[in-house]
Design an enzyme around this catalytic site. Structure first.
Site, short mmCIF file in Angstrom:
data_model
loop_
_atom_site.label_atom_id
_atom_site.label_comp_id
_atom_site.label_asym_id
_atom_site.label_seq_id
_atom_site.Cartn_x
_atom_site.Cartn_y
_atom_site.Cartn_z
N ARG A 91 -30.76 -25.01 -7.52
CA ARG A 91 -31.63 -25.16 -8.49
C ARG A 91 -33.33 -25.66 -7.98
NH1 ARG A 91 -30.65 -30.11 -12.47
NH2 ARG A 91 -29.81 -31.45 -10.89
N ARG A 174 -41.78 -32.00 -6.22
CA ARG A 174 -41.46 -33.35 -5.51
C ARG A 174 -42.13 -33.37 -4.20
NH1 ARG A 174 -34.97 -34.02 -5.80
NH2 ARG A 174 -34.63 -32.36 -4.23
N ASP A 250 -24.82 -34.72 1.13
CA ASP A 250 -25.90 -33.85 0.76
C ASP A 250 -27.06 -34.56 0.05
OD1 ASP A 250 -23.83 -33.78 -1.41
OD2 ASP A 250 -25.29 -32.91 -2.47
#
Length: 492
Positions: A91, A174, A250
């Site tokens: 996503r 971000r 991850d």
């Protein structure tokens, strides 16, 4: 007019096994909720001549600028100890890379931008609540001096993220030193692809640790550098009472930055076993477990790069073990120094660890607020008559009295003006943190009433965490019993 961003992309030149093209969702309506203009200037982004609609189009991914990378990154990961060989950006989309004003390469990444080839059965969306949390907490972490990804922009879309109930969806832009993770190495290592493990390691060295290119043992030193940065990062988290909540491999960036703020939280009352993440049912990633879990993750990184350490597996294992054996001593030394500073000590002595530990134990037994306790110690140093501040936090007055006597004796061993000692303590003990109940208030107002006033109220004080002013007096206080937040959610 199309927004121009001076992209200088590098990750897309790695072999295709590391990424795939991505086309963000065609959101028909977008609204810019926040933009970090200070960060934009640092990144040399020319926002001045563009209106909010144009910025919303860019940072939702709907109107990517010329030269954008527009790719989803591949990675694997151990999730709560279970290995998943294919995860990837399900996503999120890498918009591209820029060189900031300091010559540092930075990623611009769009989280919640829609489905990618790694989405599996997911919708690729990010609910508004977790996006608000990441925006506020990541910028607060930066202000606290903790290595972290940063929030550049927040865009509300017209999409609905269906979770337990429908939620408005948002995209957060971000910024990171990179999005290469331990899981990125695991992705190619699990496929027996030693050549691409080496390519990735060389890329990480070039991007994050260029001095290692001259080393006779670059891959051994790479592991050591990543471990060193993780020891610093976990120390920083814990000295401010932060719990990441989902320390899967991850979610560990090899740059040493905090990444993926899904179910994170800052603790209120101190508990060594504090956890908030709804998905961490057994406390794997509880507050006190974070150093050992970082070491566990680093061990998985070492396994992935073993072929680079030595052609002989036994020698490679020995090299990795030698490097990782230094992690806990490194962390513990940093922790002792950080906590000594929080209680006003300029230097550490052998017994200081026991002094700090006894305070934490007393705080846990008395359900003392972590942030407020250390901030009130600053006042108690400046004025011994201010003892009532810390004392009032303890249910058992004798526990404070006993610890205070030990603490005062230890302070007397260092010649320092009380005012100077208090000044130093106030520089490492924040007054304002992103308290869970305030983050929840911002989320509830935004999701339930399209009201972003609480979000806007928090943005200013959270980037000035060491300032204690009448205007932020309510933000300093712990939650009332009815306000306590016991669970946080990542929104996946």
């Amino acid at each position: 007019m199309t927004l121009h961003i001076p992209f200088d992309n590098s990750y897309q030149h790695l072999p295709e096994v590391f990424h795939s093209p991505a086309a963000p969702a065609p959101f028909s309506a977008r609204r810019l909720l926040a933009v970090n203009r200070e960060l934009a200037e640092e990144l040399r982004l020319p926002f001045g001549g563009y209106d909010e609609n144009r910025l919303a189009g860019t940072f939702s991914g709907v109107e990517p600028p010329p030269g954008a990378a527009m790719l989803a990154q591949a990675y694997a990961g151990h999730q709560f100890g279970n290995f998943v060989p294919t995860l990837g950006d399900g996503r999120a989309v890498l918009l591209g890379e820029v060189m900031d004003r300091y010559g540092r390469r930075r990623d611009i990444h769009l989280k919640g931008a829609g489905r990618t080839s790694f989405s599996r059965s997911g919708d690729g969306l990010c609910p508004l609540g977790p996006a608000l949390r990441e925006y506020l907490v990541s910028e607060a972490m930066h202000a606290l001096g903790v290595p972290t990804t940063r929030a550049l922009a927040l865009v509300l879309t017209d999409a609905t993220a269906w979770r337990e109930q429908p939620k408005p969806a948002a995209v957060i832009a971000r910024v990171a030193a990179s999005h290469v993770r331990v899981g990125t190495f695991q992705y190619v290592a699990a496929r027996g692809d030693d050549d691409n493990v080496r390519r990735l390691a060389d890329y990480v060295i070039q991007r994050h640790y260029p001095a290692l290119a001259e080393s006779d043992t670059p891959y051994r030193d790479l592991l050591a550098e990543i471990a060193d940065r993780q020891a610093r990062l976990i120390t920083d988290w814990m000295r401010f009472g932060f719990i990441h909540g989902v320390m899967n491999t991850d979610n560990m960036a090899v740059s040493g930055e905090t990444i993926d703020f899904g179910p994170c939280a800052f603790m209120d009352e101190f508990r060594a076993d504090a956890r908030f993440s709804f998905i961490d049912q057994h406390g794997r990633y509880a507050y006190a477990n974070q150093p050992s879990l970082a070491l566990w993750n680093l061990s998985r990184l070492a396994e992935a790069i073993l072929p680079l350490l030595d052609a002989d597996q036994d020698r490679a294992v020995a090299i990795a073990q030698d490097v990782l054996a230094g992690f806990m001593p490194d962390f513990e030394a940093r922790w002792r120094k950080a906590m000594a500073a929080k209680i006003g000590l300029a230097e550490t002595q052998e017994d200081d660890a026991a002094l700090v530990q006894s305070l934490l134990e007393a705080m846990q037994q008395n359900r003392v607020d972590f942030t407020l306790m250390f901030r009130r110690l600053c006042d108690a140093v400046a004025d011994p008559a201010a003892n009532d501040g810390p004392r009032a936090l303890f249910e058992n007055d004798a526990d404070w009295t006993a610890w205070e006597a030990r603490w005062r004796r230890r302070l007397q061993a260092e010649a320092m003006n009380p005012g100077e000692r208090a000044r130093r303590m106030r520089a490492v003990n924040p007054a304002v943190i992103p308290r869970n109940h305030w983050i929840e208030k911002a989320i509830r107002a935004a999701e339930d009433a399209d009201d972003f006033s609480v979000f806007e109220r928090l943005r200013g004080p959270l980037i000035r965490p060491f300032e204690d002013t009448p205007d932020n007096a309510d933000l300093v206080q712990p939650p009332a019993p009815a306000e306590r937040v016991t669970q946080t959610f990542c929104g996946t």
